[in-house]
Structure formats: C-alpha cells, structure tokens
Design a protein around this motif. Structure first.
Motif, PDB file in Angstrom:
ATOM      1  N   UNK A   1      71.252 -45.175  30.258  1.00  0.00           N
ATOM      2  CA  UNK A   1      71.408 -46.295  29.104  1.00  0.00           C
ATOM      3  C   UNK A   1      72.786 -46.262  28.692  1.00  0.00           C
ATOM      4  N   UNK A   2      73.575 -45.053  28.692  1.00  0.00           N
ATOM      5  CA  UNK A   2      74.962 -45.058  28.161  1.00  0.00           C
ATOM      6  C   UNK A   2      75.842 -45.941  29.045  1.00  0.00           C
ATOM      7  N   UNK A   3      75.395 -45.752  30.469  1.00  0.00           N
ATOM      8  CA  UNK A   3      76.391 -46.313  31.406  1.00  0.00           C
ATOM      9  C   UNK A   3      76.049 -47.914  31.252  1.00  0.00           C
ATOM     10  N   UNK A   4      74.755 -48.328  31.122  1.00  0.00           N
ATOM     11  CA  UNK A   4      74.551 -49.876  30.827  1.00  0.00           C
ATOM     12  C   UNK A   4      75.085 -50.288  29.716  1.00  0.00           C
ATOM     13  N   UNK A   5      74.887 -49.574  28.667  1.00  0.00           N
ATOM     14  CA  UNK A   5      75.593 -49.997  27.277  1.00  0.00           C
ATOM     15  C   UNK A   5      77.015 -50.179  27.222  1.00  0.00           C
ATOM     16  N   UNK A   6      77.657 -49.017  27.485  1.00  0.00           N
ATOM     17  CA  UNK A   6      79.113 -48.928  27.443  1.00  0.00           C
ATOM     18  C   UNK A   6      79.965 -49.580  28.475  1.00  0.00           C
ATOM     19  N   UNK A   7      79.321 -49.451  29.732  1.00  0.00           N
ATOM     20  CA  UNK A   7      80.198 -50.218  30.926  1.00  0.00           C
ATOM     21  C   UNK A   7      79.642 -51.691  30.999  1.00  0.00           C
ATOM     22  N   UNK A   8      78.299 -51.450  31.346  1.00  0.00           N
ATOM     23  CA  UNK A   8      77.629 -52.991  31.471  1.00  0.00           C
ATOM     24  C   UNK A   8      77.810 -53.923  30.396  1.00  0.00           C
ATOM     25  N   UNK A   9      77.512 -53.439  29.177  1.00  0.00           N
ATOM     26  CA  UNK A   9      77.619 -54.377  27.999  1.00  0.00           C
ATOM     27  C   UNK A   9      78.878 -54.477  27.350  1.00  0.00           C
ATOM     28  N   UNK A  10      79.865 -53.537  27.646  1.00  0.00           N
ATOM     29  CA  UNK A  10      81.165 -53.440  27.030  1.00  0.00           C
ATOM     30  C   UNK A  10      80.902 -52.949  25.559  1.00  0.00           C
ATOM     31  N   UNK A  11      80.078 -52.121  25.134  1.00  0.00           N
ATOM     32  CA  UNK A  11      79.921 -51.596  23.733  1.00  0.00           C
ATOM     33  C   UNK A  11      80.557 -50.458  23.449  1.00  0.00           C
ATOM     34  N   UNK A  12      81.379 -50.252  22.475  1.00  0.00           N
ATOM     35  CA  UNK A  12      81.972 -49.222  21.922  1.00  0.00           C
ATOM     36  C   UNK A  12      81.004 -48.177  21.643  1.00  0.00           C
ATOM     37  N   UNK A  13      81.443 -46.934  21.664  1.00  0.00           N
ATOM     38  CA  UNK A  13      80.330 -45.746  21.430  1.00  0.00           C
ATOM     39  C   UNK A  13      79.790 -45.944  20.201  1.00  0.00           C
ATOM     40  N   UNK A  14      80.537 -46.289  19.046  1.00  0.00           N
ATOM     41  CA  UNK A  14      79.929 -46.524  17.787  1.00  0.00           C
ATOM     42  C   UNK A  14      78.919 -47.691  17.872  1.00  0.00           C
ATOM     43  N   UNK A  15      79.158 -48.751  18.475  1.00  0.00           N
ATOM     44  CA  UNK A  15      78.270 -49.706  18.759  1.00  0.00           C
ATOM     45  C   UNK A  15      76.815 -49.434  19.432  1.00  0.00           C
ATOM     46  N   UNK A  16      77.031 -48.667  20.431  1.00  0.00           N
ATOM     47  CA  UNK A  16      76.059 -48.209  21.184  1.00  0.00           C
ATOM     48  C   UNK A  16      75.239 -47.213  20.332  1.00  0.00           C
ATOM     49  N   UNK A  17      75.750 -46.289  19.767  1.00  0.00           N
ATOM     50  CA  UNK A  17      74.605 -45.416  18.976  1.00  0.00           C
ATOM     51  C   UNK A  17      74.082 -45.862  17.733  1.00  0.00           C
ATOM     52  N   UNK A  18      74.677 -46.921  17.384  1.00  0.00           N
ATOM     53  CA  UNK A  18      74.031 -47.794  16.036  1.00  0.00           C
ATOM     54  C   UNK A  18      72.933 -48.663  16.372  1.00  0.00           C
ATOM     55  N   UNK A  19      72.840 -48.864  17.794  1.00  0.00           N
ATOM     56  CA  UNK A  19      71.590 -49.671  18.108  1.00  0.00           C
ATOM     57  C   UNK A  19      70.358 -48.915  18.130  1.00  0.00           C
ATOM     58  N   UNK A  20      69.116 -49.531  17.902  1.00  0.00           N
ATOM     59  CA  UNK A  20      67.879 -48.754  18.476  1.00  0.00           C
ATOM     60  C   UNK A  20      67.581 -48.977  19.737  1.00  0.00           C
ATOM     61  N   UNK A  21      66.665 -48.261  20.166  1.00  0.00           N
ATOM     62  CA  UNK A  21      66.300 -48.450  21.624  1.00  0.00           C
ATOM     63  C   UNK A  21      65.598 -49.840  21.941  1.00  0.00           C
ATOM     64  N   UNK A  22      64.854 -50.478  21.014  1.00  0.00           N
ATOM     65  CA  UNK A  22      64.527 -51.598  21.209  1.00  0.00           C
ATOM     66  C   UNK A  22      65.719 -52.595  21.266  1.00  0.00           C
ATOM     67  N   UNK A  23      66.607 -52.542  20.451  1.00  0.00           N
ATOM     68  CA  UNK A  23      67.625 -53.583  20.291  1.00  0.00           C
ATOM     69  C   UNK A  23      68.242 -53.520  21.661  1.00  0.00           C
ATOM     70  N   UNK A  24      68.678 -52.058  22.391  1.00  0.00           N
ATOM     71  CA  UNK A  24      69.298 -51.904  23.331  1.00  0.00           C
ATOM     72  C   UNK A  24      68.452 -52.559  24.721  1.00  0.00           C
ATOM     73  N   UNK A  25      67.210 -52.415  24.718  1.00  0.00           N
ATOM     74  CA  UNK A  25      66.346 -53.033  25.684  1.00  0.00           C
ATOM     75  C   UNK A  25      66.737 -54.297  25.627  1.00  0.00           C
ATOM     76  N   UNK A  26      66.482 -55.138  24.452  1.00  0.00           N
ATOM     77  CA  UNK A  26      66.687 -56.602  24.386  1.00  0.00           C
ATOM     78  C   UNK A  26      68.177 -56.991  24.970  1.00  0.00           C
TER      79      UNK A  26
END
Length: 68
Positions: free
Chosen positions: A9-34
């Motif tokens: 999930x971190x790989x997908x969020x940080x590398x795939x979506x280009x999220x910053x760590x603070x943005x990644x950790x602020x998401x709920x699992x449902x938001x990340x899945x969406x």
C-alpha cells in the motif's frame, strides 16, 4: 497481524500515486482504495428495505428534546 499489506500500500500510495508521506498517512484505507481504483458499488435501498427500516425505527412523535 494486520489485514493490510502496508509495504504494498505504501509503494502504491507513495510511488504510484505520488503522495507525500503526510498525505498517505492522513488517508483512511477506504480513501486509499478508492484512489487506487477499487470501485465497489452499493445498490440503492429498495422500497421493501426502506419499509422494514421505517418499521424498525419509527419517527418519534411528541415533544422534542429541546422542549419544543
């Protein structure tokens, strides 16, 4: 044991979506899945389901909590 594969999930969020760590950790699992494209559609409530809910949880009548 976590139900989430955090490294993936971190790989997908940080590398795939280009999220910053603070943005990644602020998401709920449902938001990340969406954001990752998982779309789960929920059927609208059918009339018989609504009727059952209305019977189970009827509107209260009479005086309101604030005295009105």
């Amino acid at each position: 044991m976590s139900a989430f594969d955090w490294p993936v999930l971190m790989q997908a969020g940080l590398k795939g979506l280009g999220l910053r760590p603070v943005e990644f950790w602020a998401l709920t699992p449902a938001e990340l899945k969406l954001m990752l494209g998982e779309v789960r559609s929920v059927s609208p409530l059918a009339r018989d389901q609504l009727d059952a809910l209305m019977l189970a949880y009827p509107d209260k009548t009479g005086e309101m909590d604030d005295g009105r």
